[in-house]
Design a protein around this motif. Structure first.
Motif, PDB file in Angstrom:
ATOM      1  N   LEU A   9       0.836  -1.198   0.000  1.00  0.00           N
ATOM      2  CA  LEU A   9       0.000   0.000   0.000  1.00  0.00           C
ATOM      3  C   LEU A   9       0.873   1.251   0.000  1.00  0.00           C
ATOM      4  N   THR A  10       1.786   1.324   0.931  1.00  0.00           N
ATOM      5  CA  THR A  10       2.563   2.556   1.091  1.00  0.00           C
ATOM      6  C   THR A  10       3.558   2.808  -0.033  1.00  0.00           C
ATOM      7  N   ASP A  11       3.923   1.789  -0.808  1.00  0.00           N
ATOM      8  CA  ASP A  11       4.792   1.993  -1.969  1.00  0.00           C
ATOM      9  C   ASP A  11       4.007   2.421  -3.207  1.00  0.00           C
ATOM     10  N   ASN A  12       2.689   2.412  -3.127  1.00  0.00           N
ATOM     11  CA  ASN A  12       1.872   2.714  -4.301  1.00  0.00           C
ATOM     12  C   ASN A  12       0.886   3.862  -4.115  1.00  0.00           C
ATOM     13  N   VAL A  13       0.658   4.260  -2.890  1.00  0.00           N
ATOM     14  CA  VAL A  13      -0.317   5.322  -2.613  1.00  0.00           C
ATOM     15  C   VAL A  13       0.321   6.309  -1.636  1.00  0.00           C
ATOM     16  N   HIS A  14       0.268   7.588  -1.974  1.00  0.00           N
ATOM     17  CA  HIS A  14       0.807   8.633  -1.105  1.00  0.00           C
ATOM     18  C   HIS A  14      -0.010   8.723   0.185  1.00  0.00           C
ATOM     19  N   LEU A  15       0.649   9.136   1.268  1.00  0.00           N
ATOM     20  CA  LEU A  15      -0.003   9.247   2.561  1.00  0.00           C
ATOM     21  C   LEU A  15      -1.243  10.141   2.502  1.00  0.00           C
ATOM     22  N   ASP A  16      -1.146  11.281   1.842  1.00  0.00           N
ATOM     23  CA  ASP A  16      -2.304  12.175   1.773  1.00  0.00           C
ATOM     24  C   ASP A  16      -3.467  11.539   1.009  1.00  0.00           C
ATOM     25  N   GLU A  17      -3.178  10.679   0.047  1.00  0.00           N
ATOM     26  CA  GLU A  17      -4.233   9.967  -0.685  1.00  0.00           C
ATOM     27  C   GLU A  17      -4.909   8.933   0.214  1.00  0.00           C
ATOM     28  N   ILE A  18      -4.117   8.268   1.040  1.00  0.00           N
ATOM     29  CA  ILE A  18      -4.674   7.289   1.979  1.00  0.00           C
ATOM     30  C   ILE A  18      -5.592   8.005   2.967  1.00  0.00           C
ATOM     31  N   ILE A  19      -5.096   9.075   3.565  1.00  0.00           N
ATOM     32  CA  ILE A  19      -5.883   9.818   4.549  1.00  0.00           C
ATOM     33  C   ILE A  19      -7.186  10.304   3.943  1.00  0.00           C
ATOM     34  N   GLU A  20      -7.115  10.847   2.750  1.00  0.00           N
ATOM     35  CA  GLU A  20      -8.312  11.358   2.077  1.00  0.00           C
ATOM     36  C   GLU A  20      -9.379  10.277   1.915  1.00  0.00           C
ATOM     37  N   ARG A  21      -8.964   9.053   1.658  1.00  0.00           N
ATOM     38  CA  ARG A  21      -9.906   7.975   1.377  1.00  0.00           C
ATOM     39  C   ARG A  21     -10.442   7.270   2.626  1.00  0.00           C
ATOM     40  N   ILE A  22      -9.705   7.321   3.739  1.00  0.00           N
ATOM     41  CA  ILE A  22     -10.151   6.551   4.908  1.00  0.00           C
ATOM     42  C   ILE A  22     -10.673   7.394   6.058  1.00  0.00           C
ATOM     43  N   ARG A  23     -10.508   8.703   6.003  1.00  0.00           N
ATOM     44  CA  ARG A  23     -10.865   9.517   7.179  1.00  0.00           C
ATOM     45  C   ARG A  23     -12.357   9.711   7.370  1.00  0.00           C
TER      46      ARG A  23
ATOM     47  N   ALA B 200     -11.309   1.678  -1.356  1.00  0.00           N
ATOM     48  CA  ALA B 200     -10.791   2.782  -2.170  1.00  0.00           C
ATOM     49  C   ALA B 200      -9.263   2.775  -2.220  1.00  0.00           C
ATOM     50  N   VAL B 201      -8.596   2.577  -1.070  1.00  0.00           N
ATOM     51  CA  VAL B 201      -7.127   2.579  -1.092  1.00  0.00           C
ATOM     52  C   VAL B 201      -6.590   1.320  -1.760  1.00  0.00           C
ATOM     53  N   VAL B 202      -7.248   0.187  -1.555  1.00  0.00           N
ATOM     54  CA  VAL B 202      -6.818  -1.051  -2.210  1.00  0.00           C
ATOM     55  C   VAL B 202      -6.968  -0.920  -3.726  1.00  0.00           C
ATOM     56  N   SER B 203      -8.076  -0.380  -4.180  1.00  0.00           N
ATOM     57  CA  SER B 203      -8.305  -0.208  -5.625  1.00  0.00           C
ATOM     58  C   SER B 203      -7.254   0.695  -6.250  1.00  0.00           C
ATOM     59  N   LEU B 204      -6.950   1.805  -5.576  1.00  0.00           N
ATOM     60  CA  LEU B 204      -5.939   2.719  -6.108  1.00  0.00           C
ATOM     61  C   LEU B 204      -4.565   2.054  -6.158  1.00  0.00           C
ATOM     62  N   ALA B 205      -4.202   1.345  -5.095  1.00  0.00           N
ATOM     63  CA  ALA B 205      -2.902   0.667  -5.077  1.00  0.00           C
ATOM     64  C   ALA B 205      -2.819  -0.395  -6.164  1.00  0.00           C
ATOM     65  N   ARG B 206      -3.856  -1.200  -6.311  1.00  0.00           N
ATOM     66  CA  ARG B 206      -3.850  -2.235  -7.355  1.00  0.00           C
ATOM     67  C   ARG B 206      -3.784  -1.626  -8.751  1.00  0.00           C
ATOM     68  N   HIS B 207      -4.502  -0.524  -8.946  1.00  0.00           N
ATOM     69  CA  HIS B 207      -4.465   0.154 -10.244  1.00  0.00           C
ATOM     70  C   HIS B 207      -3.048   0.615 -10.566  1.00  0.00           C
ATOM     71  N   ARG B 208      -2.387   1.205  -9.590  1.00  0.00           N
ATOM     72  CA  ARG B 208      -1.022   1.691  -9.829  1.00  0.00           C
ATOM     73  C   ARG B 208      -0.037   0.545 -10.008  1.00  0.00           C
TER      74      ARG B 208
ATOM     75  N   ASP C 229       2.730  -7.547  -2.887  1.00  0.00           N
ATOM     76  CA  ASP C 229       1.535  -8.021  -2.181  1.00  0.00           C
ATOM     77  C   ASP C 229       0.963  -6.844  -1.409  1.00  0.00           C
ATOM     78  N   LEU C 230      -0.278  -6.965  -1.016  1.00  0.00           N
ATOM     79  CA  LEU C 230      -0.963  -5.855  -0.350  1.00  0.00           C
ATOM     80  C   LEU C 230      -1.827  -6.407   0.760  1.00  0.00           C
ATOM     81  N   SER C 231      -1.550  -5.978   1.979  1.00  0.00           N
ATOM     82  CA  SER C 231      -2.334  -6.390   3.143  1.00  0.00           C
ATOM     83  C   SER C 231      -2.625  -5.162   3.978  1.00  0.00           C
ATOM     84  N   LEU C 232      -3.823  -5.124   4.546  1.00  0.00           N
ATOM     85  CA  LEU C 232      -4.124  -4.034   5.458  1.00  0.00           C
ATOM     86  C   LEU C 232      -5.186  -4.441   6.456  1.00  0.00           C
ATOM     87  N   ILE C 233      -5.125  -3.794   7.595  1.00  0.00           N
ATOM     88  CA  ILE C 233      -6.118  -3.938   8.658  1.00  0.00           C
ATOM     89  C   ILE C 233      -6.490  -2.522   9.068  1.00  0.00           C
ATOM     90  N   MET C 234      -7.783  -2.266   9.180  1.00  0.00           N
ATOM     91  CA  MET C 234      -8.231  -0.955   9.616  1.00  0.00           C
ATOM     92  C   MET C 234      -9.174  -1.100  10.801  1.00  0.00           C
TER      93      MET C 234
END
Length: 102
Positions: A39-53, A63-71, A85-90
């Motif tokens: 996730l963090t190698d493909n999506v900027h921090l401000d983009e992550i915050i914008e999508r999850i806040r 939203a963040v998974v889709s953006l990371a996979r697209h990139r 690979d991409l893993s996340l827990i929120m």
């Protein structure tokens, strides 16, 4: 890598040591994200915050998974793009709960 021991610490080994920092008190609606570098190698921090806040947590995660996979699949020179690979827990603290994360 000098930090390669961190995964072993969290998974557990016979000589395991756990580094603990100070606890952080979460306020209502605070969101905690634990993610792999996929996730963090493909999506900027401000983009992550914008999508999850705001909004439902599952929609923010999608939203963040889709953006990371697209990139990962469609690298662009002006955006991060590193197939991985991409893993996340929120987690989002409910409005009425009191919790300390350590």
């Amino acid at each position: 890598h000098e930090d390669r021991h961190l995964v072993s610490n969290f998974l557990g080994t016979s000589d395991m040591r756990i580094d603990m920092g100070a606890g952080v008190e979460l306020r209502p609606r605070d969101t905690v994200l634990l993610a792999s570098d996929g996730l963090t190698d493909n999506v900027h921090l401000d983009e992550i915050i914008e999508r999850i806040r705001k909004g439902p947590l599952d929609e923010g995660a999608q939203a963040v998974v889709s953006l990371a996979r697209h990139r990962m699949a469609n690298g662009a020179s002006n955006q991060p793009s590193k197939p991985d690979d991409l893993s996340l827990i929120m987690f989002r603290k409910p409005d009425s709960a009191r919790m300390i994360v350590e």
